[in-house]
Design an enzyme around this catalytic site. Sequence first.
Site, PDB file in Angstrom:
ATOM      1  CG  ASP A 109      -1.511  -1.003   1.364  1.00  7.78           C
ATOM      2  OD1 ASP A 109      -2.663  -1.569   0.164  1.00  7.78           O
ATOM      3  OD2 ASP A 109      -2.696  -1.506   2.398  1.00  7.78           O
TER       4      ASP A 109
HETATM    5  N1  URA Z   1      -1.355  -5.512   4.426  1.00  4.81           N
HETATM    6  C1  URA Z   1      -1.956  -4.523   4.345  1.00  4.81           C
HETATM    7  O1  URA Z   1      -2.966  -4.362   4.522  1.00  4.81           O
HETATM    8  N2  URA Z   1      -1.038  -3.375   3.407  1.00  4.81           N
HETATM    9  C2  URA Z   1       0.395  -3.821   2.480  1.00  4.81           C
HETATM   10  O2  URA Z   1       0.476  -3.145   2.058  1.00  4.81           O
HETATM   11  C3  URA Z   1       0.605  -5.132   3.133  1.00  4.81           C
HETATM   12  C4  URA Z   1      -0.559  -6.276   3.725  1.00  4.81           C
END
Ligand code: URA
Length: 239
Positions: A109
């Site tokens: 993310d």
């Molecule tokens: N889980 C999440 O919520 N975000 C990420 O970037 C990776 C795993």
Amino acid sequence: MKKQPLGRGRLDRFISEKCQISRRDVRMLLAQKRVTVDGSYVDDIGLIIDKFSTIVVDDKVLQAQQARYLMLHKPTGVVSATKDEHHKTVLDLIDGENYQGLHLVGRLDLNTSGLVLLTNDSRWSEQLTLPDKKVAKTYWVRLAKPLTVDYVEAFANGMYFHTEDITTRPAMLEIVSEYVARVTLVEGRYHQIKRMFGRFQNQVIELHRESIGKLKLDSSLAPGDYRPLTAQEVVGIFP
Ligand code: URA
């Protein structure tokens, strides 16, 4: 006819198409020892090559593409994508020609930092993302509220996500301190970690990926830095 996996095929077909000559003529070239694959003369018409085999006929290089594998320390605020209108992308962090042909192995993310892998070898990236391979990913997580032992069992049991109609695979949660956990997943569902802590109404404040399989983010890499993987790391990442 047997279908070859992505990027693989018979040497005679490759030369025939590339040089616009018949398979019979290719056979002749091989018999005359005019073809090398990865530096050695070959005469096997059925030899299977892939997109990283170096193929030379006489002095003419028909194919010479190196497989490339990078680890990158993704900073927060950078998008795991090739293009984005508003933010810098992970690929923007790779300079010049190094960038050519690379793709990301999985995503993080926008506000997650940590280990990201890039490669031009789609067979390798597929192996890393296949559910059967169970390549574990470990995350360091800082939370808004204190953790309790209940989390450990809930993560291990899996959680049902209504939107996708799936139950998450058993995940390992280790309580590092009151507000910090280390979570290991063998899959990568959309916002998975945030949603799993969301079940406890506990907001993820910081999320950082420490490792993929047996490969740990190099602690000497500052956010935004990257380096090539060693040959041992490329092979040794799998469980
Ligand atoms: N889980 C999440 O919520 N975000 C990420 O970037 C990776 C795993």
